[in-house]
Design a protein around this motif. Structure first.
Motif, PDB file in Angstrom:
ATOM      1  N   THR A 193     -48.693-106.719 -17.618  1.00 19.57           N
ATOM      2  CA  THR A 193     -47.357-106.216 -17.900  1.00 19.57           C
ATOM      3  C   THR A 193     -46.511-107.274 -18.600  1.00 19.57           C
ATOM      4  N   ASN A 194     -46.574-108.516 -18.131  1.00 14.89           N
ATOM      5  CA  ASN A 194     -45.804-109.581 -18.771  1.00 14.89           C
ATOM      6  C   ASN A 194     -46.206-109.770 -20.229  1.00 14.89           C
ATOM      7  N   ARG A 229     -52.334-109.200  -9.351  1.00 14.54           N
ATOM      8  CA  ARG A 229     -52.089-110.276 -10.319  1.00 14.54           C
ATOM      9  C   ARG A 229     -52.511-109.842 -11.718  1.00 14.54           C
ATOM     10  N   LYS A 281     -41.383-101.552 -16.004  1.00 17.03           N
ATOM     11  CA  LYS A 281     -40.701-102.786 -16.411  1.00 17.03           C
ATOM     12  C   LYS A 281     -39.907-102.582 -17.696  1.00 17.03           C
ATOM     13  N   ASP A 334     -47.025 -99.501 -14.585  1.00 16.82           N
ATOM     14  CA  ASP A 334     -46.207-100.691 -14.340  1.00 16.82           C
ATOM     15  C   ASP A 334     -45.495-101.142 -15.615  1.00 16.82           C
ATOM     16  N   PHE A 379     -49.638-107.831 -12.951  1.00 10.14           N
ATOM     17  CA  PHE A 379     -48.532-108.741 -13.259  1.00 10.14           C
ATOM     18  C   PHE A 379     -48.722-109.394 -14.626  1.00 10.14           C
ATOM     19  N   SER A 380     -49.912-109.950 -14.852  1.00 11.17           N
ATOM     20  CA  SER A 380     -50.176-110.649 -16.118  1.00 11.17           C
ATOM     21  C   SER A 380     -50.167-109.694 -17.305  1.00 11.17           C
TER      22      SER A 380
END
Length: 308
Positions: free
Chosen positions: A99-100, A93, A151, A147, A96-97
Motif C-alpha cells: 500500500t505504501n 506487513r 488509504k 487496503d 503495509f509495504s
C-alpha cells in the motif's frame, strides 16, 4: 513427514534464513533443499517459489504445496495433483509495504514529482499545473487492493475498485465483469493488483489502453505477465497513457537491452513493492505442516478453481 524447499532464484543467504527459522520452529524437522533433494519419496510438504516446471511430479507422496509468498500463479501455471491443496502467505506487513508503494506512486504522479526531477536536470523553473486532478481505479480488490482503496480515500482522493465478480457489500464504489468500460471512464490512475490467472494474463494490453481516458497513468505491482509489454510504449507515445510505474516484468531482472530502460515516462523498480518476511511466513507454513500431521483444517488455502 518430510519438507522440501524449492526456490532456485533465491540467494544462499535467503535459503539459509528460511532453513534456520524452520529448524527453530520445528526442531528435528526432516528438511531438504533443492537441488540437493535425494529422498523424493519422503517429501510430503513442498515450499515453492519460482520452481522448475514439472518438479512436482517428482514427489510421489506429496500432500501439501506451500507458496513462499502471497502469490500462487507460479504454482497454478504448473502441473498440480488434483488432491493436493495449495496454501499461500498472508502477512499484514506485505499489505503495509504494498500500500505504501502504491500510494507513493499515486502521489508522485498527482504532485508531478517525476516532472520536477526532469526539470531539475534542465534547470527549468515551471510552476504550471503543480497538481493533476486524479481519480484512482484499483483492479483487484482483495486484501491488498482493498487496503489501497482505504488509504487513498483517507487522503481525500476519489477511488473506485474493479473485480471479476459482484460483491454484495463493499466499502467503496465498485465495478465488475462487463462493467470494465464504466470503471475506466471514472479513472485516470490505473492500479493493477489483479491475481494472475488464465483470464487476467495479458489483461493490460492495447485494447484496454484504448478504452482508458487519454493520459491515464498506469501502476502495475501485480505480475509482469499481466502486461503485454510491447503495447505499453506505443500507448505512451500516442498519449493514451501518460506514463507508468512498473515493479514487475515478464523477465526479471529486466534485460539491459529492454526498451523500458530508455523510456523517460516509465519508472522502474526491481520487484521490491512488497517483500515476503520469512519470519512472518515460515510460522504459517509450519502451522500447516502440523495441521497436516493432525488432519486439521489448513490456513490460507487457495481455491484452485479461482486460481487464488
Amino acid at each position: 513427514m518430510g519438507l522440501a524447499i524449492v526456490a532456485p532464484n533465491k540467494s544462499k543467504k535467503e535459503i539459509a534464513d528460511w532453513v534456520a527459522v524452520f529448524n527453530e520452529l520445528e526442531p528435528g524437522i526432516d528438511l531438504q533443499v533443492y537441488p540437493e533433494i535425494s529422498r523424493m519419496e519422503e517429501v510430503e510438504v513442498v515450499v515453492l517459489w519460482q520452481h522448475p516446471k514439472g518438479i512436482l511430479k517428482s514427489f510421489p507422496n506429496l500432500k501439501l504445496i506451500c507458496s513462499m509468498g502471497s502469490g500462487v500463479d507460479h504454482i497454478m501455471a504448473d502441473y498440480v495433483p488434483d488432491n493436493v491443496p495449495i496454501t499461500r502467505i498472508v502477512d499484514p506487513r506485505l499489505t503495509f509495504s504494498m500500500t505504501n508503494y502504491v500510494v507513493m506512486g499515486i502521489l508522485n504522479y498527482h504532485r508531478q514529482i517525476l516532472r520536477y526531477m526532469r526539470d531539475k536536470r534542465t534547470k527549468t523553473w515551471d510552476m504550471s499545473q503543480p497538481e493533476i486532478p486524479i481519480t484512482v481505479g484499483v483492479m483487484g480488490v482483495g486484501e491488498l487492493g482493498g487496503d489501497v482503496l482505504d488509504k487513498v480515500k483517507a487522503l481525500g482522493i476519489s477511488a473506485v475498485g474493479y473485480g471479476n465478480r459482484p460483491k454484495a457489500t463493499f466499502r467503496h464504489p465498485y465495478y465488475y465483469g462487463e462493467e470494465l468500460q464504466d470503471f475506466l471512464n471514472e479513472v485516470n490512475v490505473l492500479v493493477c493488483l489483479l491475481p494472475l490467472t488464465e483470464k487476467t494474463e495479458g489483461f493490460l494490453n492495447k485494447e484496454l489502453f484504448r478504452k482508458c481516458k487519454p493520459g491515464t497513468y498506469l501502476i502495475n505491482v501485480a505480475r509482469g505477465r499481466h502486461l503485454v509489454e510491447a503495447d505499453l510504449i506505443p500507448a505512451i507515445e500516442s498519449g493514451q497513457l501518460s506514463g507508468a510505474l512498473l515493479d514487475v516484468f515478464q523477465q526479471e531482472p529486466l534485460p539491459k537491452a529492454h526498451p523500458f530502460w530508455e523510456q523517460e515516462q516509465i519508472t522502474i523498480t526491481p520487484h521490491i513493492a512488497s517483500i515476503t518476511n520469512y519470519r512472518a511466513a515460515a510460522p504459517q507454513i509450519i502451522e500447516n505442516y502440523k495441521n497436516l500431521l493432525q488432519n486439521s483444517p489448513l490456513i490460507n488455502e487457495i481455491s484452485k478453481v479461482q486460481g487464488y
